[in-house]
Scaffold this motif. Structure first.
Motif, PDB file in Angstrom:
ATOM      1  N   UNK A 154       0.816  -1.241  -0.048  1.00 55.00           N
ATOM      2  CA  UNK A 154      -0.100   0.056  -0.027  1.00 55.00           C
ATOM      3  C   UNK A 154       0.995   1.301  -0.105  1.00 55.00           C
ATOM      4  N   UNK A 155       0.794   2.113  -0.942  1.00 55.70           N
ATOM      5  CA  UNK A 155       1.655   3.050  -1.019  1.00 55.70           C
ATOM      6  C   UNK A 155       0.957   4.498  -0.532  1.00 55.70           C
ATOM      7  N   UNK A 156       1.856   5.224   0.156  1.00 57.00           N
ATOM      8  CA  UNK A 156       1.326   6.557   0.578  1.00 57.00           C
ATOM      9  C   UNK A 156       2.218   7.685   0.264  1.00 57.00           C
ATOM     10  N   UNK A 157       2.104   8.922   0.617  1.00 56.06           N
ATOM     11  CA  UNK A 157       3.081   9.970   0.236  1.00 56.06           C
ATOM     12  C   UNK A 157       4.057  10.006   1.257  1.00 56.06           C
ATOM     13  N   UNK A 158       3.766   9.921   2.402  1.00 52.12           N
ATOM     14  CA  UNK A 158       4.985   9.999   3.432  1.00 52.12           C
ATOM     15  C   UNK A 158       4.238   9.457   4.906  1.00 52.12           C
ATOM     16  N   UNK A 159       5.204   9.232   5.884  1.00 50.74           N
ATOM     17  CA  UNK A 159       4.827   8.882   7.204  1.00 50.74           C
ATOM     18  C   UNK A 159       3.471   9.736   7.943  1.00 50.74           C
ATOM     19  N   UNK A 160       3.668  11.138   7.390  1.00 51.70           N
ATOM     20  CA  UNK A 160       2.655  11.801   7.942  1.00 51.70           C
ATOM     21  C   UNK A 160       1.110  11.415   7.758  1.00 51.70           C
ATOM     22  N   UNK A 161       0.992  10.575   6.869  1.00 51.97           N
ATOM     23  CA  UNK A 161      -0.548  10.018   6.553  1.00 51.97           C
ATOM     24  C   UNK A 161      -0.855   9.125   7.549  1.00 51.97           C
ATOM     25  N   UNK A 162       0.101   8.450   8.478  1.00 51.53           N
ATOM     26  CA  UNK A 162      -0.423   7.528   9.389  1.00 51.53           C
ATOM     27  C   UNK A 162      -0.622   8.573  10.631  1.00 51.53           C
ATOM     28  N   UNK A 163      -1.537   8.033  11.405  1.00 52.69           N
ATOM     29  CA  UNK A 163      -2.017   8.966  12.822  1.00 52.69           C
ATOM     30  C   UNK A 163      -2.191   7.545  13.818  1.00 52.69           C
ATOM     31  N   UNK A 164      -2.004   8.016  15.019  1.00 50.60           N
ATOM     32  CA  UNK A 164      -2.428   7.227  16.194  1.00 50.60           C
ATOM     33  C   UNK A 164      -3.887   6.996  16.205  1.00 50.60           C
ATOM     34  N   UNK A 165      -4.544   5.795  16.778  1.00 52.47           N
ATOM     35  CA  UNK A 165      -5.978   5.664  16.951  1.00 52.47           C
ATOM     36  C   UNK A 165      -6.349   6.800  17.745  1.00 52.47           C
ATOM     37  N   UNK A 166      -5.449   6.987  18.750  1.00 47.22           N
ATOM     38  CA  UNK A 166      -6.058   7.919  19.866  1.00 47.22           C
ATOM     39  C   UNK A 166      -6.227   9.656  19.154  1.00 47.22           C
ATOM     40  N   UNK A 167      -5.562   9.615  18.265  1.00 45.37           N
ATOM     41  CA  UNK A 167      -5.741  11.161  17.488  1.00 45.37           C
ATOM     42  C   UNK A 167      -6.816  11.027  16.319  1.00 45.37           C
TER      43      UNK A 167
END
Length: 158
Positions: free
Chosen positions: A67-80
Protein backbone atom coordinates in the motif's frame (compact mmCIF):
# COMPACT_ATOMS: atom_id res chain seq x y z
CA UNK A 1 -8.34 -1.18 -9.31
CA UNK A 2 -10.51 -3.60 -7.41
CA UNK A 3 -8.95 -5.34 -4.44
CA UNK A 4 -10.28 -8.07 -2.21
CA UNK A 5 -10.06 -7.75 1.56
CA UNK A 6 -7.65 -10.72 1.64
CA UNK A 7 -5.37 -9.03 -0.92
CA UNK A 8 -5.00 -5.92 1.28
CA UNK A 9 -4.52 -7.59 4.68
CA UNK A 10 -0.84 -8.26 5.37
CA UNK A 11 0.48 -5.80 2.77
CA UNK A 12 3.37 -3.54 3.73
CA UNK A 13 2.66 0.20 3.90
CA UNK A 14 5.42 2.12 2.08
CA UNK A 15 6.20 5.85 2.17
CA UNK A 16 7.00 7.17 -1.32
CA UNK A 17 8.96 10.28 -0.24
CA UNK A 18 10.90 8.52 2.52
CA UNK A 19 11.34 5.20 0.73
CA UNK A 20 10.65 3.20 3.86
CA UNK A 21 8.29 0.62 5.24
CA UNK A 22 5.84 2.06 7.77
CA UNK A 23 4.12 -1.13 8.88
CA UNK A 24 1.75 -3.90 7.85
CA UNK A 25 -2.02 -3.74 7.24
CA UNK A 26 -3.82 -5.60 10.06
CA UNK A 27 -7.46 -4.63 9.59
CA UNK A 28 -9.85 -2.68 7.38
CA UNK A 29 -12.10 -0.22 9.22
CA UNK A 30 -15.63 -0.20 7.77
CA UNK A 31 -17.88 2.85 7.66
CA UNK A 32 -21.34 1.22 7.59
CA UNK A 33 -23.11 4.44 6.60
CA UNK A 34 -21.30 4.69 3.27
CA UNK A 35 -20.48 1.03 2.73
CA UNK A 36 -16.84 2.02 2.52
CA UNK A 37 -13.45 1.25 4.00
CA UNK A 38 -12.67 4.38 6.05
CA UNK A 39 -9.14 3.44 7.06
CA UNK A 40 -6.59 0.69 7.45
CA UNK A 41 -5.22 -0.32 10.85
CA UNK A 42 -1.44 -0.55 10.51
CA UNK A 43 0.93 -2.41 12.82
CA UNK A 44 4.23 -0.53 12.79
CA UNK A 45 5.92 -2.96 15.18
CA UNK A 46 5.69 -0.45 18.04
CA UNK A 47 2.50 -1.82 19.56
CA UNK A 48 3.36 -0.33 22.94
CA UNK A 49 2.65 3.13 21.46
CA UNK A 50 -0.77 2.03 20.23
CA UNK A 51 -2.14 1.16 16.80
CA UNK A 52 -1.79 3.46 13.82
CA UNK A 53 -4.47 4.20 11.25
CA UNK A 54 -4.17 5.17 7.61
CA UNK A 55 -7.21 7.01 6.20
CA UNK A 56 -8.25 5.30 2.96
CA UNK A 57 -8.22 8.64 1.12
CA UNK A 58 -4.48 9.01 1.89
CA UNK A 59 -3.62 5.89 -0.12
CA UNK A 60 -1.82 6.62 -3.39
CA UNK A 61 -2.07 3.06 -4.68
CA UNK A 62 -2.49 -0.58 -3.68
CA UNK A 63 -0.37 -3.13 -5.51
CA UNK A 64 0.29 -6.81 -5.03
CA UNK A 65 3.26 -6.01 -2.74
CA UNK A 66 2.38 -2.80 -0.90
CA UNK A 67 0.00 0.00 0.00
CA UNK A 68 1.69 3.22 -1.14
CA UNK A 69 1.36 6.55 0.71
CA UNK A 70 3.07 9.90 0.20
CA UNK A 71 4.85 9.90 3.58
CA UNK A 72 4.70 8.80 7.20
CA UNK A 73 2.61 11.88 8.12
CA UNK A 74 -0.33 10.03 6.54
CA UNK A 75 -0.31 7.57 9.47
CA UNK A 76 -1.99 8.74 12.67
CA UNK A 77 -2.39 7.16 16.07
CA UNK A 78 -5.81 5.68 16.76
CA UNK A 79 -6.08 8.02 19.77
CA UNK A 80 -5.70 11.04 17.48
CA UNK A 81 -8.47 9.78 15.17
CA UNK A 82 -11.79 10.01 17.07
CA UNK A 83 -13.87 9.32 13.94
CA UNK A 84 -11.96 6.07 13.39
CA UNK A 85 -12.28 5.15 17.09
CA UNK A 86 -16.06 5.49 16.83
CA UNK A 87 -16.10 3.21 13.75
CA UNK A 88 -13.88 0.67 15.56
CA UNK A 89 -16.32 0.80 18.49
CA UNK A 90 -19.27 0.12 16.17
CA UNK A 91 -17.21 -2.87 15.07
CA UNK A 92 -18.73 -3.71 11.69
CA UNK A 93 -16.92 -6.76 10.33
CA UNK A 94 -18.11 -7.65 6.85
CA UNK A 95 -16.33 -11.02 6.75
CA UNK A 96 -18.42 -13.60 8.61
CA UNK A 97 -21.53 -11.42 8.72
CA UNK A 98 -24.84 -13.18 8.09
CA UNK A 99 -26.78 -11.95 5.07
CA UNK A 100 -30.54 -11.58 5.56
CA UNK A 101 -33.22 -10.24 3.25
CA UNK A 102 -35.52 -7.46 4.40
CA UNK A 103 -38.19 -10.12 5.02
CA UNK A 104 -35.87 -12.11 7.29
CA UNK A 105 -34.75 -14.90 4.96
CA UNK A 106 -31.16 -16.08 5.49
CA UNK A 107 -29.07 -15.91 2.33
CA UNK A 108 -25.72 -17.00 3.74
CA UNK A 109 -22.61 -15.39 5.17
CA UNK A 110 -19.94 -13.12 3.72
CA UNK A 111 -16.60 -14.80 3.01
CA UNK A 112 -14.92 -12.00 1.00
CA UNK A 113 -15.52 -8.48 -0.32
CA UNK A 114 -14.05 -6.19 -2.95
CA UNK A 115 -13.27 -2.47 -2.68
CA UNK A 116 -12.58 0.08 -5.40
CA UNK A 117 -10.05 2.94 -5.51
CA UNK A 118 -12.31 5.17 -3.43
CA UNK A 119 -12.70 2.52 -0.71
CA UNK A 120 -16.29 1.69 -1.66
CA UNK A 121 -17.34 -1.91 -1.11
CA UNK A 122 -18.48 -2.91 -4.60
CA UNK A 123 -19.34 -6.58 -4.11
CA UNK A 124 -19.41 -9.33 -1.52
CA UNK A 125 -18.92 -13.03 -1.99
CA UNK A 126 -21.14 -15.15 0.16
CA UNK A 127 -21.32 -18.74 1.12
CA UNK A 128 -24.96 -19.59 0.50
CA UNK A 129 -27.09 -21.06 3.28
CA UNK A 130 -27.84 -24.80 3.17
CA UNK A 131 -24.58 -25.61 1.37
CA UNK A 132 -25.78 -24.29 -2.01
CA UNK A 133 -22.30 -23.05 -2.94
CA UNK A 134 -21.32 -19.40 -3.20
CA UNK A 135 -22.62 -16.31 -4.97
CA UNK A 136 -21.59 -12.74 -5.76
CA UNK A 137 -23.66 -9.98 -4.21
CA UNK A 138 -23.41 -6.53 -5.77
CA UNK A 139 -23.32 -3.77 -3.15
CA UNK A 140 -26.29 -2.07 -4.84
CA UNK A 141 -28.50 -4.69 -3.13
CA UNK A 142 -27.08 -4.02 0.34
CA UNK A 143 -29.42 -1.93 2.50
CA UNK A 144 -27.57 -2.09 5.83
CA UNK A 145 -24.06 -2.99 6.98
CA UNK A 146 -24.63 -4.07 10.58
CA UNK A 147 -22.30 -5.35 13.28
CA UNK A 148 -23.35 -8.98 12.86
CA UNK A 149 -25.81 -8.92 9.97
CA UNK A 150 -25.96 -7.41 6.49
CA UNK A 151 -29.48 -6.67 5.25
CA UNK A 152 -30.13 -6.96 1.52
CA UNK A 153 -33.02 -6.22 -0.80
CA UNK A 154 -35.21 -9.18 -1.77
CA UNK A 155 -33.51 -11.14 -4.54
CA UNK A 156 -32.70 -14.69 -5.50
CA UNK A 157 -29.03 -15.61 -5.13
CA UNK A 158 -29.39 -19.33 -5.69
Amino acid sequence: MMKKNAEILGLKVISITEGKELGVVKELVINPAGGTVAALVVDDGKWFYGAKVLPFMAIVGIGEYAVMVENSDNLASVAASPDIVSLLNVGVKVIGAKVLTKSGRIQGKIIEYTVDDAGKITACELELANGRGSAQLSSEYILTFGKDVIIVAEQDLA
